[in-house]
Motif scaffolding. Structure first.
Motif, PDB file in Angstrom:
ATOM      1  N   LEU A  17       0.830  -1.206   0.000  1.00 32.56           N
ATOM      2  CA  LEU A  17       0.000   0.000   0.000  1.00 32.56           C
ATOM      3  C   LEU A  17       0.859   1.249   0.000  1.00 32.56           C
ATOM      4  CD1 LEU A  17      -3.019   0.331   0.035  1.00 32.56           C
ATOM      5  CD2 LEU A  17      -2.922   0.640   2.475  1.00 32.56           C
ATOM      6  N   PHE A  35       1.090   4.285  -2.875  1.00 29.53           N
ATOM      7  CA  PHE A  35       0.893   5.713  -2.654  1.00 29.53           C
ATOM      8  C   PHE A  35       2.085   6.508  -3.116  1.00 29.53           C
ATOM      9  CE2 PHE A  35      -3.031   5.279  -1.148  1.00 29.53           C
ATOM     10  CZ  PHE A  35      -3.233   4.905   0.158  1.00 29.53           C
ATOM     11  N   GLY A  51      -2.197  17.534  -3.195  1.00 31.72           N
ATOM     12  CA  GLY A  51      -2.705  16.181  -3.001  1.00 31.72           C
ATOM     13  C   GLY A  51      -1.604  15.154  -3.094  1.00 31.72           C
ATOM     14  N   THR A  57       1.474  15.687  -2.275  1.00 31.97           N
ATOM     15  CA  THR A  57       2.152  15.788  -0.978  1.00 31.97           C
ATOM     16  C   THR A  57       1.385  15.029   0.087  1.00 31.97           C
ATOM     17  OG1 THR A  57       2.803  17.993  -1.652  1.00 31.97           O
ATOM     18  CG2 THR A  57       3.182  17.397   0.631  1.00 31.97           C
ATOM     19  N   ALA A  58       0.050  15.178   0.055  1.00 30.76           N
ATOM     20  CA  ALA A  58      -0.757  14.478   1.054  1.00 30.76           C
ATOM     21  C   ALA A  58      -0.556  12.978   0.952  1.00 30.76           C
ATOM     22  CB  ALA A  58      -2.240  14.825   0.869  1.00 30.76           C
ATOM     23  N   LEU A  59      -0.480  12.459  -0.288  1.00 28.50           N
ATOM     24  CA  LEU A  59      -0.255  11.021  -0.444  1.00 28.50           C
ATOM     25  C   LEU A  59       1.100  10.613   0.130  1.00 28.50           C
ATOM     26  CD1 LEU A  59      -1.587  10.114  -3.962  1.00 28.50           C
ATOM     27  CD2 LEU A  59      -2.374   9.259  -1.783  1.00 28.50           C
ATOM     28  N   VAL A  61       2.751  12.144   2.492  1.00 24.15           N
ATOM     29  CA  VAL A  61       2.673  12.221   3.954  1.00 24.15           C
ATOM     30  C   VAL A  61       1.937  11.015   4.496  1.00 24.15           C
ATOM     31  CG1 VAL A  61       1.633  13.492   5.838  1.00 24.15           C
ATOM     32  CG2 VAL A  61       2.844  14.705   4.074  1.00 24.15           C
ATOM     33  N   LEU A  62       0.871  10.626   3.803  1.00 26.70           N
ATOM     34  CA  LEU A  62       0.106   9.463   4.240  1.00 26.70           C
ATOM     35  C   LEU A  62       0.993   8.227   4.247  1.00 26.70           C
ATOM     36  CD1 LEU A  62      -2.634   8.414   5.014  1.00 26.70           C
ATOM     37  CD2 LEU A  62      -3.160   8.119   2.628  1.00 26.70           C
ATOM     38  N   VAL A 109       3.415   8.505   7.148  1.00 26.02           N
ATOM     39  CA  VAL A 109       2.766   8.327   8.441  1.00 26.02           C
ATOM     40  C   VAL A 109       2.393   6.866   8.658  1.00 26.02           C
ATOM     41  CG1 VAL A 109       0.500   8.733   9.408  1.00 26.02           C
ATOM     42  CG2 VAL A 109       1.954  10.636   8.931  1.00 26.02           C
ATOM     43  N   LEU A 110       1.887   6.232   7.585  1.00 23.75           N
ATOM     44  CA  LEU A 110       1.557   4.815   7.706  1.00 23.75           C
ATOM     45  C   LEU A 110       2.806   3.999   7.997  1.00 23.75           C
ATOM     46  CD1 LEU A 110      -0.996   4.200   4.848  1.00 23.75           C
ATOM     47  CD2 LEU A 110      -1.399   4.088   7.275  1.00 23.75           C
ATOM     48  N   ARG A 120       3.734   4.296  11.517  1.00 20.68           N
ATOM     49  CA  ARG A 120       2.777   3.613  12.352  1.00 20.68           C
ATOM     50  C   ARG A 120       3.104   2.123  12.439  1.00 20.68           C
ATOM     51  NH1 ARG A 120      -0.410   4.990  16.328  1.00 20.68           N
ATOM     52  NH2 ARG A 120      -2.047   3.463  16.553  1.00 20.68           N
ATOM     53  N   GLY A 121       3.639   1.623  11.318  1.00 22.25           N
ATOM     54  CA  GLY A 121       4.017   0.219  11.326  1.00 22.25           C
ATOM     55  C   GLY A 121       3.017  -0.711  10.716  1.00 22.25           C
ATOM     56  N   LEU A 130      -8.347   8.712   2.567  1.00 25.07           N
ATOM     57  CA  LEU A 130      -8.262   9.336   1.246  1.00 25.07           C
ATOM     58  C   LEU A 130      -9.524  10.119   0.933  1.00 25.07           C
ATOM     59  CD1 LEU A 130      -6.576   6.554  -0.845  1.00 25.07           C
ATOM     60  CD2 LEU A 130      -5.630   8.740  -0.179  1.00 25.07           C
ATOM     61  N   PHE A 184      -9.522  13.529   2.331  1.00 27.47           N
ATOM     62  CA  PHE A 184      -8.786  14.511   1.542  1.00 27.47           C
ATOM     63  C   PHE A 184      -9.578  14.976   0.342  1.00 27.47           C
ATOM     64  CE2 PHE A 184      -5.000  15.324   3.543  1.00 27.47           C
ATOM     65  CZ  PHE A 184      -4.419  14.183   4.041  1.00 27.47           C
ATOM     66  N   ILE A 205      -6.508  21.346   1.907  1.00 23.61           N
ATOM     67  CA  ILE A 205      -5.753  20.102   1.801  1.00 23.61           C
ATOM     68  C   ILE A 205      -4.550  20.159   2.728  1.00 23.61           C
ATOM     69  CG2 ILE A 205      -4.591  18.506   0.283  1.00 23.61           C
ATOM     70  CD1 ILE A 205      -6.092  19.541  -1.989  1.00 23.61           C
ATOM     71  N   ILE A 235      -3.545  17.684   5.727  1.00 23.62           N
ATOM     72  CA  ILE A 235      -2.265  17.007   6.004  1.00 23.62           C
ATOM     73  C   ILE A 235      -1.885  17.217   7.455  1.00 23.62           C
ATOM     74  CG2 ILE A 235       0.175  16.971   5.453  1.00 23.62           C
ATOM     75  CD1 ILE A 235      -0.473  17.743   2.664  1.00 23.62           C
ATOM     76  N   LEU A 245      -3.827  14.994   9.652  1.00 21.38           N
ATOM     77  CA  LEU A 245      -3.330  13.628   9.581  1.00 21.38           C
ATOM     78  C   LEU A 245      -2.157  13.436  10.528  1.00 21.38           C
ATOM     79  CD1 LEU A 245      -3.787  11.085   7.879  1.00 21.38           C
ATOM     80  CD2 LEU A 245      -1.999  11.889   6.379  1.00 21.38           C
ATOM     81  N   ILE A 246      -1.192  14.357  10.426  1.00 24.13           N
ATOM     82  CA  ILE A 246       0.006  14.215  11.259  1.00 24.13           C
ATOM     83  C   ILE A 246      -0.362  14.298  12.734  1.00 24.13           C
ATOM     84  CG2 ILE A 246       2.241  15.220  11.779  1.00 24.13           C
ATOM     85  CD1 ILE A 246       2.389  16.188   8.957  1.00 24.13           C
ATOM     86  N   PHE A 274      -2.129  11.090  14.073  1.00 22.65           N
ATOM     87  CA  PHE A 274      -1.246   9.951  14.282  1.00 22.65           C
ATOM     88  C   PHE A 274      -0.346  10.177  15.479  1.00 22.65           C
ATOM     89  CE2 PHE A 274      -1.476   6.555  11.214  1.00 22.65           C
ATOM     90  CZ  PHE A 274      -2.368   7.059  10.300  1.00 22.65           C
ATOM     91  N   LEU A 292      -4.775   0.999  13.058  1.00 24.17           N
ATOM     92  CA  LEU A 292      -5.035   2.285  12.428  1.00 24.17           C
ATOM     93  C   LEU A 292      -6.343   2.908  12.892  1.00 24.17           C
ATOM     94  CD1 LEU A 292      -4.137   1.869   8.695  1.00 24.17           C
ATOM     95  CD2 LEU A 292      -2.972   3.200  10.389  1.00 24.17           C
TER      96      LEU A 292
END
Lengths: 303, 216, 523
Positions: free
Chosen positions: A173, A177, A288, A290-292, A294-295, A298-299, A302-303, B14, B17, B97, B101, B104-105, B108, B126
């Protein structure tokens, strides 16, 4: 052995441009240019004379040269498949990003040097979009690096060597991304639709072409070649993320080359089926991306 | 099992966003419906022995209500109000957006400091961050959007978020309560739709930013 | 059985009222249903009720107090409502008071039906012991009361209704999240599932995860606090209470805010049982003081008398929160104050409705000489003002004083000082407004065609004010015991005997003496 990625890049990069153009022509129902047309163009331009405006300075003459130099060194940094690059050290992905930025800076400076309003407009747009695209690039790289090894600061060669089928099975995943984010950055940096239309002849709609409007002769040849190299090098980055490496160099080289061609075809298809976005939407698209990234990062944490 | 649940939760992130980025109202309605439908699959993954009849019922009702009924109600309100997309929200789309972000940070980071008490078996690690992120996104939508319809969409995002939290933590609410909650949300959306109809008739727009006559 | 009847009878009546054709029949249905509800509530006082199996519905003393308030207020509102609806019907197409355009009303069938459904939902909130069901009930009250606020169909009430629906639904959604957090906190304790029934949760309270419990309480406070009208979450309250018809405002202020408070109290009960009382008390005091302060600021320069009453509700909700937050005898004071405030505020809103109908304006500057135009209403208006600001001999003096005493006993001098300052500010602000409205010469044009006050209009507020007066002088022992056990449920923090002694001492000192004298008696 370390020269192989560099030699392949120097040789095949213009071919990618030709491939993209051929795909767009097929979609348009035309025959299109010969596949080797970019080579002919560069050859022709190198033999022409250059015309320099009296209002320009040394910056205008230096622009294309520095850009090409920057992209050349960046190409030396980029591995292909599991074959290591010519220059590689810990943290070279940052150098990579900033070499491209250096090139971009000098292009912009040369454009502003002419004093023409069109080029200034193109320059401001180009810089804005690159600003938005850069976090996506760096954060995506950090995500994959962290996943692969554990620390974000390693060399590109090591990153590519770690993209194995096991990595895909474990955290596919995140790689998806990152790949999508990189694709968006790729489209932005290389001035492709949906960010910019390389075939437009209306200056008000251009971003990249308008900056290089006044260059001619060998300068323009350098610019074309530099653009082709940039296309290759960023494509190699994406292909490196997506195509898993088995560890056998020849097989990996072959699969990566195939991946590059597939990427070129994909870009041709995207360019043919999509229209160019409104400039407002382009900035949202890049944020967007950038958001992906970052996601993904972050994921990953998280592990 | 866990991987599938993670895919669902990431899909929810997603859609947060894309909701923040969309300007067209019909796209927003479809996205929040998709969010609800995908979340409706989450109960089926809960429980170590696989889903029971009760969870199937919950999932089915959720799918029907969030996937069909709510969009229908909202599209009807949309048609009555005669708007297609809204003018710029109070905070522009690009900035929304970026705020997303940030949310999101923050989610978490914040939830990493809140360990679950012993005895919990969440569907995936999650769940908490996604729940917090969706909560904050829903609030952001309600606050920065001008049109009444977007506020209702934000409210639905909030409800989705609470559902993520409830089901994701494998919490066994009695069936009656879950049906009651769903019924309440349904009636709430119905009442909001009626109110929006009246607003569009009375004011000729559904821009709640301009409803500011009552003040001290 | 009775509990089920309490909930279902108004619901059925409401649904049938929506479809009933005959006008007189509908109004009669309203009053009859209110009477039946009141009778059943009285029956609950007569004998304690067994909880419904699984413990979901049950009347503990806390619930009984709030249920009684709801029932009495609804009966008063129903009687007033008959006269009100008759008046509204006679007017036909109505010209708006402030801007002069024409508007229509919500159909009367819908109005009466929603009123009864509203009663049913509030009854559900007061009688349920399951926190999930509590949420369903509170959301149901929001939805049932939205059409009531929108009774006069014009843009201002629409704006008020939209704000009400939106803010309250979002707030209650947070409360639902708090409910789930509570479930997480309670899980894994002892023998697995603890469910969300209050009784079960209390017995399992020692093993609850305190971090999650505190987070849950915070969400409960913010979520239900939005519905209750605690600052800074109160922004819907002045608009909704001023734009809705007076009897709806009376019910909203007097009954609904209490029901929302009940949600917070249940969470507070759990915190006390789990030993986290300091946390929840502190938060309650903070929010309570903020509410009082904000209300004081907005009352002093108010231009609209219904908004003034709405801000007064915010203030009194703050007082309730402070009382519970102080612990000790303050909790008893809070429970008593809930009673007194609801009765007074309902009476005030109903009288305000009379004034509005006579003067056809909500602006304070344009109203004067109420004592001459509407004699009984004028007297009630002044009496209500005295009561709501806590003057003896009314019951509110007693309850507010008890809370003050709790603050001083607990050593919370800052709280006590702020409390007194805000109370004085509000007294000054309201006195300025009310006395100016009541006295003086009536303006010539507005009141010429006003008929005499009808019996329907003055009966309810008069009875309510008399009740408050009686409560100020004498608290029936049955009531006192129930208030006390409710206070103990929320952990007054003191042994039972002392609380009882204090409570009886407080109720016996209820003669119209000054505060100083009462204080010296206590010492």
């Amino acid at each position: 052995m370390n020269f192989i990625p560099l030699i392949l890049a120097l040789g095949i990069a213009p071919f990618m441009v030709g491939l993209i153009n051929r795909v767009k022509a097929i979609f348009g129902g035309r025959q299109g240019q010969p596949l080797l047309q970019p080579y002919y163009d560069i050859w022709k331009l190198l033999h022409k004379g250059a015309v320099y405006s009296r209002t320009t300075s040394w910056v205008f003459r230096a622009g294309p040269i520095v850009t090409l130099a920057g992209v050349l060194v960046a190409t030396a940094l980029m591995p292909l498949g599991s074959c290591p690059s010519l220059i590689s050290f810990s943290g070279d992905l940052i150098l990579f990003a900033y070499l491209l930025a250096l090139g971009r800076f000098f292009t912009v400076a040369a454009a502003l040097d002419t004093g023409s309003p069109f080029e200034g407009m193109g320059a401001s747009r180009e810089v804005f979009f690159s600003t938005l695209a850069e976090p996506a690039l760096l954060l995506g790289l950090a995500a994959v690096a962290k996943k692969a090894i554990g620390t974000p600061l390693i060399s590109l060669t090591e990153i590519h060597q770690h993209v194995t089928p096991e990595l895909w099975a474990g955290s596919g995943l995140i790689l998806v991304f990152v790949a999508i984010a990189f694709l968006l950055v790729y489209l932005a940096e290389n001035s492709r639709i949906p960010v910019d239309d390389p075939n437009t002849h209306l200056e008000l709609t251009m971003i990249h072409e308008v900056m290089v409007l006044d260059h001619s002769g060998p300068d323009f040849a350098f610019i074309l070649y530099g653009a082709a190299l940039k296309l290759w090098v960023l494509g190699a980055l994406i292909v490196g993320m997506v195509v898993p490496n088995t560890g056998y160099m020849v097989i990996d080289l072959a699969t990566s080359l195939v991946g590059m061609f597939v990427l070129a075809v994909l870009v041709g298809v995207i360019e043919s089926v999509m229209g160019r976005l409104r400039l407002l939407r382009v900035s949202q698209l890049l944020v967007g991306a950038t958001a992906l990234s970052v996601l993904a990062l972050v994921l990953e944490y998280r592990g | 099992m866990t991987a599938f649940a993670e895919i669902i939760l990431v899909f929810v992130l997603l859609t947060n966003f894309t909701l923040l980025a969309s300007a067209r109202l019909s796209t927003c309605i479809r996205q929040v419906a998709a969010q609800g439908v995908v979340l409706g699959l989450l109960p089926l993954l809960v429980g170590p022995e696989g889903p029971g009849a009760r969870l199937f019922l919950v999932a089915a009702v959720m799918l029907v209500v969030k996937g069909i009924v709510f969009p229908k109600l909202l599209f009807r309100s949309l048609r009555n109000a005669n708007v297609v997309h809204e003018s710029t929200p109070i905070v522009g789309h690009t900035a929304s957006i970026v705020l997303g972000i940030g949310i999101l940070i923050v989610s978490f980071w914040f939830t990493s400091r809140f360990p679950l008490p012993a005895g919990q078996q969440p569907v995936s690690t999650l769940v908490l961050p996604v729940a917090l992120a969706t909560l904050l996104s829903g609030f952001l939508l309600i606050v920065i959007r001008r049109l009444a319809l977007m506020q209702v969409v934000g409210y639905l995002v909030l409800e989705n978020d609470i559902f993520v939290f409830g089901v994701g933590l494998a919490h066994e609410e009695p069936l009656l309560i879950e049906m009651g909650i769903l019924l309440d949300v349904f009636v709430a959306v119905l009442v909001m739709g009626i109110a929006m109809f009246h607003i569009s008739r009375t004011f000729d727009h559904i821009d709640v930013d301009q409803l500011s006559q009552l003040r001290d | 059985m009775i509990i089920a009847g309490l909930i279902l009878i108004p619901a059925v009546a409401g649904l049938s009222a929506i479809f009933w054709r005959s006008r007189g029949g509908r109004r009669a249905l309203l009053v009859v249903a209110a009477l039946v509800h009141a009778t059943l509530t009285a029956a609950c006082w007569a004998q304690p009720q067994e909880p419904v199996p699984q413990g979901w519905l049950g009347l503990d003393s806390l619930g009984l107090i709030f249920l009684t308030i709801v029932s009495v207020l609804f009966l008063a509102a129903a009687i007033y409502g008959v006269g009100y609806l008759r008046d509204e019907e006679r007017k036909g197409h109505i010209a708006d008071l402030e801007e002069g355009f024409l508007f229509t009303n919500v159909p009367e069938a819908m109005f009466i039906g929603c009123l009864l459904l509203f009663l049913s939902a509030m009854t559900l909130v007061t009688t349920c012991q399951h926190l999930g069901l509590l949420w369903v009930g509170v959301e149901a009250t929001t939805l049932a009361s939205a059409p009531l606020i929108y009774f006069h169909r014009h843009h201002r009430s629409l704006e008020a209704t939209w704000k009400y629906i939106m803010i309250c639904s979002v707030g209650i959604a947070l409360a639902l999240l708090g409910t789930f957090l509570l479930a997480v906190a309670a899980r894994g304790v002892g023998d697995g599932e603890a469910g969300l029934v209050v009784g079960d949760l209390i017995s399992h309270s020692s093993g609850m995860n305190t971090q999650w419990l505190k987070a849950a309480f915070l969400f409960f406070l913010v979520g239900y606090g939005t519905k209750m009208g605690l600052a800074p979450l109160h922004t819907w309250l002045p608009d909704a209470h001023s734009e809705s018809p007076s009897l709806v405002s009376a019910l909203l202020s007097g009954a609904l805010l209490n029901c929302a408070f009940l949600g917070i109290l249940r969470a507070h009960q759990l915190c006390v049982a789990a030993g986290e009382a300091e946390f929840s008390r502190g938060l309650l005091i903070v929010f309570g003081l903020m509410s009082m302060g904000l209300a004081a600021v907005f009352i002093v320069r108010q231009a609209d008398f219904k908004r003034m009453l709405a801000y007064s509700s915010v203030e009194h909700m703050g007082i309730l929160a402070i009382g519970v937050g102080l612990g000790g005898v303050g909790v008893f004071g809070s429970m008593l104050h809930a009673f007194n405030h609801s009765l007074t505020k309902a009476a005030l809103f109903l009288v305000a409705g009379n004034i509005l109908a006579a003067y056809r304006t909500k602006s304070i500057g344009e109203v004067s000489g109420v004592l001459r135009v509407l004699p009984v209403s004028g007297v009630l208006w002044i009496a209500g003002f005295l009561s709501i600001t806590g003057s003896p001999p009314f019951g509110t003096f007693l309850s507010e004083f008890t809370i003050l005493k709790a603050a001083l006993d607990g050593g919370q001098y800052v709280v006590a000082v702020l409390y007194l300052v805000f109370l004085s500010l509000i007294f000054i602000g309201m006195a300025n407004i009310v006395l100016r409205m009541a006295q003086g010469e009536p303006p010539v044009d507005h009141t010429a065609s006003r008929p005499r006050e009808s019996w329907w209009e003055i009966a309810s507020p008069a009875v309510l004010i008399v009740l408050v007066l009686v409560l100020g002088l004498y608290i029936p022992p049955r009531l006192s015991d129930t208030l006390q056990s409710a206070a103990e449920q929320m952990g007054s923090g003191r042994p039972t005997e002392t609380v009882a002694a204090q409570a009886s001492a407080v109720s016996q000192s209820a003669d119209p003496a000054s505060k100083v004298t009462a204080a010296s008696t206590r010492k």
